[in-house]
Design an enzyme around this catalytic site. Structure first.
Site, PDB file in Angstrom:
ATOM      1  CG  ASP A   1      94.295  60.591  70.392  1.00  0.00           C
ATOM      2  OD1 ASP A   1      93.447  61.478  70.564  1.00  0.00           O
ATOM      3  OD2 ASP A   1      93.988  59.385  70.274  1.00  0.00           O
TER       4      ASP A   1
ATOM      5  CE1 TYR B   1      93.315  63.540  77.826  1.00  0.00           C
ATOM      6  CE2 TYR B   1      93.531  65.556  76.549  1.00  0.00           C
ATOM      7  CZ  TYR B   1      94.038  64.658  77.452  1.00  0.00           C
ATOM      8  OH  TYR B   1      95.273  64.874  77.989  1.00  0.00           O
TER       9      TYR B   1
ATOM     10  CB  CYS C   1      93.267  64.463  70.184  1.00  0.00           C
ATOM     11  SG  CYS C   1      91.885  64.443  71.319  1.00  0.00           S
TER      12      CYS C   1
ATOM     13  CD  GLU D   1      92.750  54.337  74.313  1.00  0.00           C
ATOM     14  OE1 GLU D   1      92.490  54.930  73.262  1.00  0.00           O
ATOM     15  OE2 GLU D   1      93.917  54.179  74.742  1.00  0.00           O
TER      16      GLU D   1
ATOM     17  CB  CYS E   1      86.363  61.179  67.475  1.00  0.00           C
ATOM     18  SG  CYS E   1      87.227  60.229  68.764  1.00  0.00           S
TER      19      CYS E   1
ATOM     20  CG  HIS F   1      89.805  56.919  69.994  1.00  0.00           C
ATOM     21  ND1 HIS F   1      90.512  58.052  70.300  1.00  0.00           N
ATOM     22  CD2 HIS F   1      90.235  55.968  70.866  1.00  0.00           C
ATOM     23  CE1 HIS F   1      91.321  57.796  71.310  1.00  0.00           C
ATOM     24  NE2 HIS F   1      91.173  56.545  71.679  1.00  0.00           N
TER      25      HIS F   1
HETATM   26  N1  DGL Z   1      90.730  60.762  69.790  1.00  0.00           N
HETATM   27  C1  DGL Z   1      90.063  61.837  70.463  1.00  0.00           C
HETATM   28  C2  DGL Z   1      89.438  62.792  69.446  1.00  0.00           C
HETATM   29  O1  DGL Z   1      89.852  62.827  68.302  1.00  0.00           O
HETATM   30  C3  DGL Z   1      89.040  61.569  71.514  1.00  0.00           C
HETATM   31  C4  DGL Z   1      88.975  60.368  72.329  1.00  0.00           C
HETATM   32  C5  DGL Z   1      88.642  60.699  73.771  1.00  0.00           C
HETATM   33  O2  DGL Z   1      87.471  60.976  74.089  1.00  0.00           O
HETATM   34  O3  DGL Z   1      89.588  60.655  74.547  1.00  0.00           O
HETATM   35  O4  DGL Z   1      88.555  63.554  69.781  1.00  0.00           O
END
Ligand code: DGL
Length: 270
Positions: free
Chosen positions: A13, A45, A76, A156, A185, A187
């Site tokens: 991720d 990301y 991710c 994060e 997501c 997160h």
């Molecule tokens: N954990 C990532 C997702 O599932 C995104 C977090 C990020 O923007 O880096 O999309």
């Protein structure tokens, strides 16, 4: 390279989001040994270009592949929705590739809803990956989606409830008349309780971790790759691309205890 049930599973991720998928893996498949990669240097990301996500996630996948992994778990949504085809093509017939979207969008749970809301990063929303996939299986479903760019970076970096609550509320105010919400997501899975509180339990939170890991377990069994022996002595390894990020390590210790390894690996990213 020879893989066997004892080979590790690589999970990756942009940061801490995938840790909750790895934790569920430990619960449903306690004997599995895994190597985790969080690209903490390049997080978020969700705000990166499709090209950046494709190039960098392929490097991470190759790094884990070279660790002799029997399977990779793309934990991710931003990577899955922008680079799944590329990663699948590269490792086709070499190792198993799992992701956090396919098992969810194929789940029959959607048959019981009329309208769902999706919150995700800008990279996931702009890809339209979810809409295309869900509409393919469930024509009847009304889908509303919004990008919630502030959430992942706050999570994060170690969120405080009083700071993140107004952000959650302002986003969720966009859709109230929904039957279920998809936290698209990884997160955001850390915010399940707060989101449930916002809806007073009246909107169903789709249980992504359970659905995804159930599918991983099923496929490992089908491929005779599930580890049935204790992994005693093999401690999970957590790689990050920035040096020892404090909150990442704190979360790892809370979720996996003290018997873990931390390592730093920096790529020449584009
Ligand atoms: N954990 C990532 C997702 O599932 C995104 C977090 C990020 O923007 O880096 O999309």
């Amino acid at each position: 390279m020879k893989i066997s049930p004892l080979s590790p599973i690589g999970v990756f991720d942009s940061g801490i989001g995938g840790l909750l998928i790895a934790k569920e893996m430990k619960i449903q498949m306690p004997n599995e040994y895994f190597i985790y990669f969080g690209d903490t240097q390049n997080m978020p990301y969700g705000e990166k270009s499709r090209e950046f996500i494709r190039n960098n996630s392929l490097k991470i996948a190759s790094f884990l592949y070279k660790k002799n992994c029997k399977a990779l778990v793309i934990a991710c949504n931003s990577i899955v929705s922008n680079a799944l085809d590329l990663i699948q093509k590269k490792f086709h017939k070499k190792i198993l590739i799992f992701n956090v979207i396919d098992p969810v969008v194929k789940n029959t749970i959607f048959l019981s809803y009329k309208k769902i809301g999706i919150i995700a990063t800008p990279a996931t929303i702009h890809s339209n990956f979810y809409i295309k996939k869900i509409k393919k299986y469930y024509h009847h479903l009304d889908i509303v989606q919004i990008s919630t760019p502030l959430l992942a970076p706050i999570i994060e970096n170690g969120w405080e409830m009083k700071k993140i609550s107004p952000v959650i509320n302002s986003y969720l105010n966009h859709f109230k008349s929904i039957d279920a919400i998809l936290l698209a997501c990884t997160h955001y899975l850390f915010l399940k309780q707060e989101i449930d509180n916002f809806y007073h339990g009246k909107v169903h939170l789709i249980d992504i971790q359970k659905i995804v890991v159930k599918e991983i377990r099923k496929k490992l069994i089908e491929n005779k790759l599930l580890c049935i022996h204790s992994t005693w002595g093999r401690l999970p390894v957590f790689y990050t691309s920035s040096h020892r990020p404090i909150f990442f390590e704190k979360k790892v210790r809370i979720l996996f205890g003290k018997k873990v390894f931390f390592k730093t690996h920096v790529f020449n990213f584009v």
